[in-house]
Write a protein that holds these residues in place. Structure first.
Motif, short mmCIF file in Angstrom:
data_model
loop_
_atom_site.label_atom_id
_atom_site.label_comp_id
_atom_site.label_asym_id
_atom_site.label_seq_id
_atom_site.Cartn_x
_atom_site.Cartn_y
_atom_site.Cartn_z
N ASN A 147 0.83 -1.21 0.00
CA ASN A 147 0.00 0.00 0.00
C ASN A 147 0.86 1.26 0.00
O ASN A 147 0.65 2.17 0.80
N GLN A 148 1.82 1.31 -0.92
CA GLN A 148 2.78 2.42 -0.90
C GLN A 148 2.16 3.79 -1.14
O GLN A 148 2.74 4.80 -0.76
N ARG A 149 0.99 3.82 -1.73
CA ARG A 149 0.35 5.10 -1.99
C ARG A 149 -0.52 5.55 -0.82
O ARG A 149 -1.12 6.61 -0.86
N LYS A 150 -0.60 4.73 0.21
CA LYS A 150 -1.41 5.06 1.38
C LYS A 150 -0.58 4.88 2.64
O LYS A 150 -0.72 3.91 3.37
N LEU A 151 0.32 5.81 2.88
CA LEU A 151 1.19 5.77 4.05
C LEU A 151 0.92 6.96 4.97
O LEU A 151 1.79 7.35 5.74
N ASP A 152 -0.26 7.53 4.86
CA ASP A 152 -0.63 8.63 5.74
C ASP A 152 -0.92 8.10 7.14
O ASP A 152 -1.02 6.89 7.37
N CYS A 306 6.32 9.66 -10.52
CA CYS A 306 6.05 10.77 -11.43
C CYS A 306 5.38 10.26 -12.70
O CYS A 306 4.47 10.90 -13.24
N LYS A 307 5.81 9.12 -13.17
CA LYS A 307 5.19 8.52 -14.35
C LYS A 307 3.76 8.08 -14.02
O LYS A 307 2.83 8.27 -14.81
N ARG A 308 3.58 7.52 -12.83
CA ARG A 308 2.27 6.99 -12.44
C ARG A 308 1.23 8.10 -12.34
O ARG A 308 0.05 7.89 -12.67
N VAL A 309 1.63 9.28 -11.89
CA VAL A 309 0.66 10.36 -11.66
C VAL A 309 0.18 10.98 -12.97
O VAL A 309 -0.82 11.71 -12.99
N ASN A 310 0.84 10.67 -14.08
CA ASN A 310 0.47 11.30 -15.35
C ASN A 310 -0.96 10.98 -15.76
O ASN A 310 -1.61 11.78 -16.44
N ALA A 311 -1.48 9.81 -15.37
CA ALA A 311 -2.86 9.47 -15.71
C ALA A 311 -3.83 10.43 -15.02
O ALA A 311 -4.81 10.88 -15.63
N ALA A 312 -3.56 10.75 -13.75
CA ALA A 312 -4.41 11.70 -13.04
C ALA A 312 -4.30 13.10 -13.66
O ALA A 312 -5.31 13.81 -13.79
N ILE A 313 -3.09 13.49 -14.06
CA ILE A 313 -2.90 14.79 -14.68
C ILE A 313 -3.64 14.87 -16.01
O ILE A 313 -4.21 15.91 -16.38
N ALA A 314 -3.65 13.75 -16.75
CA ALA A 314 -4.39 13.73 -18.02
C ALA A 314 -5.88 13.97 -17.78
O ALA A 314 -6.54 14.67 -18.56
N ASP A 315 -6.41 13.41 -16.70
CA ASP A 315 -7.83 13.64 -16.37
C ASP A 315 -8.07 15.10 -15.99
O ASP A 315 -9.11 15.68 -16.33
N ASN A 422 -2.38 26.57 -6.95
CA ASN A 422 -2.54 27.96 -6.47
C ASN A 422 -1.78 28.16 -5.17
O ASN A 422 -2.23 28.82 -4.24
N GLY A 423 -0.60 27.53 -5.10
CA GLY A 423 0.29 27.70 -3.95
C GLY A 423 0.09 26.71 -2.83
O GLY A 423 0.84 26.73 -1.86
N ARG A 424 -0.91 25.82 -2.95
CA ARG A 424 -1.16 24.85 -1.88
C ARG A 424 -0.56 23.50 -2.23
O ARG A 424 -0.70 23.02 -3.36
N PHE A 425 0.09 22.89 -1.27
CA PHE A 425 0.92 21.73 -1.48
C PHE A 425 0.11 20.44 -1.58
O PHE A 425 -0.80 20.19 -0.78
N LEU A 426 0.46 19.61 -2.57
CA LEU A 426 -0.08 18.26 -2.71
C LEU A 426 1.10 17.36 -3.07
O LEU A 426 1.79 17.60 -4.05
N SER A 427 1.32 16.33 -2.27
CA SER A 427 2.52 15.51 -2.42
C SER A 427 2.20 14.13 -2.98
O SER A 427 1.22 13.50 -2.59
N GLY A 428 3.06 13.68 -3.90
CA GLY A 428 3.01 12.29 -4.33
C GLY A 428 2.08 12.01 -5.50
O GLY A 428 1.43 12.90 -6.04
N ALA A 429 2.07 10.73 -5.88
CA ALA A 429 1.25 10.27 -7.01
C ALA A 429 -0.19 10.09 -6.56
O ALA A 429 -0.68 8.97 -6.38
N GLN A 430 -0.86 11.19 -6.37
CA GLN A 430 -2.23 11.17 -5.86
C GLN A 430 -3.21 10.79 -6.97
O GLN A 430 -2.96 11.05 -8.15
N PRO A 431 -4.34 10.20 -6.61
CA PRO A 431 -5.37 9.91 -7.61
C PRO A 431 -6.05 11.19 -8.08
O PRO A 431 -5.95 12.25 -7.43
N TYR A 432 -6.77 11.11 -9.18
CA TYR A 432 -7.46 12.27 -9.74
C TYR A 432 -8.37 12.93 -8.72
O TYR A 432 -8.46 14.18 -8.67
N LYS A 436 -8.87 16.86 -7.93
CA LYS A 436 -10.17 17.49 -8.16
C LYS A 436 -10.66 18.25 -6.93
O LYS A 436 -11.15 19.39 -7.04
N ALA A 437 -10.50 17.63 -5.76
CA ALA A 437 -10.98 18.27 -4.53
C ALA A 437 -10.28 19.60 -4.30
O ALA A 437 -10.92 20.61 -3.97
N LEU A 438 -8.96 19.62 -4.48
CA LEU A 438 -8.21 20.85 -4.22
C LEU A 438 -8.42 21.87 -5.35
O LEU A 438 -8.52 23.09 -5.09
#
Length: 473
Positions: A147-152, A306-315, A422-432, A436-438
């Motif tokens: 669960n490497q994308r969920k280490l919060d 960085c490669k993995r997050v490109n799908a979310a950026i495409a959305d 808009n200056g607010r930080f979001l870290s990692g390969a987050q899902p779309y 969207k929320a931010l």
């Protein structure tokens, strides 16, 4: 012609035993095919291991590290690993498979080595240490890598609940000074042992790195087991073989320090609830100048996240075509030696209006980012190749990369990918959904500014005027 009154022959009924035999036969065929395929792959497609035969190096061990395998194993593997590192996750199964073939002869000692760029790795390491205090390290180890994308923080506590741990003790342990000291100690040990990235191993004191396949691990174990057997045949008790090998081992390999500060000494990153001043500086941009929301991305072309997050950026691009612009800034990490060439290549292509086309090519082939490879990309994209080569090598291009790194360091954005919306930080390969929320939140704020009289093309400047320069310590 057959008599119409003659009943048609009925198919013979198969006995339950014959059906069972058929099922087992089919399963056996699949199983044989699987192992045959694995044998062919190992035999013809996986290269043999490059066996280290030089100096041995001593790993500093406290004696309380998680261990898998017996104390008297002939082969001792000390692993330095990072729960946010995809290559560390990838090596776990091949390593287990190889150890299974040497049951009783190999032991694995795990040490934490959270890299500076992976901000979720130190808390995950401390959570694993806390699980170790309740006898569930390896179970937590597997959950964290799965669960490497969920280490919060919430997820870490959820894994502890899933494992049936005493939650109060778990939370107290993972935030304790003892947990931080243990992780720092491992990190220091890794630096002295020669680790600069992960995964990194000392096998009976000999260094190996990377996500090796099971075949190569078996060859390494076979070679080192033979070394141990020779000592055994000369009278060294089996339980003292590792100590004998370490007797003349070197204390340090290389400079003796890891890449950066120990985990507990690192500065805190940006507060996601605050707004930080992030300049654009005419970097590659997608989207209109008067977008209500500006996303500044810091990225590394050899970073798998960085490669993995490109799908979310495409959305994001598809759903916010008129309201979002994306500005790309370079953040090549030291652990990815060719990423810097990729960074310069995108900026060189930017000079000819093909930054994003180069961006896509680089992410398609992250394993080969040599100068020859990026020049080939330039040729295939129809760029003026001699001009591209000049820009690729130009001091000005390298300075742009350094300037991007300086901005990322000022903002303490950590690893890659990282984003400022808009200056607010979001870290990692987050899902779309996380983007969207931010975006929706910041879009509403920006629209309010427009409604109050701020021109759309001045919204970002207005937001930046009231933003913080950098995170407070």
């Amino acid at each position: 012609m057959s008599d119409a009154t003659t009943p048609a022959p009925t198919p013979s009924k198969k006995s339950p035993a014959s059906i069972l035999i058929a099922v087992f036969g089919f399963a056996a065929t699949i199983g044989i095919g699987f192992y045959a395929g694995q044998w062919v792959r190992d035999r013809f497609f996986v290269p043999s291991a490059k066996l280290e035969q030089g100096d041995r190096y001593r790993a500093e061990l406290r004696g309380d590290e998680p261990q898998f395998g017996p104390n008297d194993a002939l082969v001792t593997v000390v692993e330095y690993s990072d729960f946010q590192c995809p290559y560390c996750a990838k090596v776990t199964d091949p390593l287990k498979d190889a150890m299974a073939a040497y049951d009783g002869d190999v032991r694995l000692i795990f040490k934490h080595y959270p890299l500076p760029g992976h901000t979720a790795a130190p808390p995950a390491a401390q959570a694993a240490w806390a699980a170790h205090q309740q006898g569930k390290f390896w179970e937590m180890h597997d959950l964290l890598f799965a669960n490497q994308r969920k280490l919060d923080d919430k997820s870490l506590e959820g894994y502890a609940q899933q494992l049936g741990l005493d939650i109060a003790k778990f939370n107290a342990d993972r935030t304790s000074d003892a947990a931080k000291a243990a992780v720092d100690s491992d990190y220091t040990s890794g630096g002295k042992a020669g680790a600069t990235g992960t995964p990194y191993f000392l096998v009976n004191g000999r260094p190996y790195s990377g996500s090796l396949p099971a075949k190569q691990w078996r060859e390494i174990f076979e070679y080192e087991r033979e070394q141990g057997r020779q000592l055994e045949s000369q009278g060294t008790p089996r339980a003292e073989v590792y100590g004998a090998l370490m007797k003349d081992a070197k204390a340090t390999r290389g400079p003796g320090a890891g890449p950066g500060k120990a985990p507990s000494q690192r500065d805190d990153g940006p507060d996601p609830s605050k707004t930080y001043r992030v300049p654009l500086d005419a970097r590659p941009q997608w989207g209109p100048d008067d977008a209500l929301v500006t996303i500044v991305e810091f990225s590394d072309f050899q970073c798998p996240f960085c490669k993995r997050v490109n799908a979310a950026i495409a959305d994001v691009k598809q759903n916010y075509a008129n309201d979002v612009r994306i500005v790309f800034r370079q953040r090549p990490l030291a652990m990815h030696p060719q990423a810097r060439i990729g960074a310069r290549a995108m900026l060189a292509a930017h000079r000819q209006g093909k930054a994003w086309e180069m961006h896509d090519r680089l992410f398609q082939s992250p394993s080969d980012m040599s100068e020859e490879a990026v020049k080939k990309h330039a040729q295939e994209l129809g760029l003026d190749v001699p001009m591209f080569e000049l820009d690729l090598a130009a001091a000005e291009t390298e300075q742009m990369v350094k300037d991007d790194e300086a901005v990322a360091n000022r903002l303490r954005s950590g690893g890659t990918p990282s984003f400022f919306i808009n200056g607010r930080f979001l870290s990692g390969a987050q899902p779309y959904e996380a983007f969207k929320a931010l975006i929706d939140e910041e879009k509403a704020k920006a629209q309010k500014l427009v409604d109050e009289g701020t021109p759309r093309n001045q919204v970002y400047d207005k937001i930046m005027a009231g933003a913080e320069e950098k995170p407070s310590k």
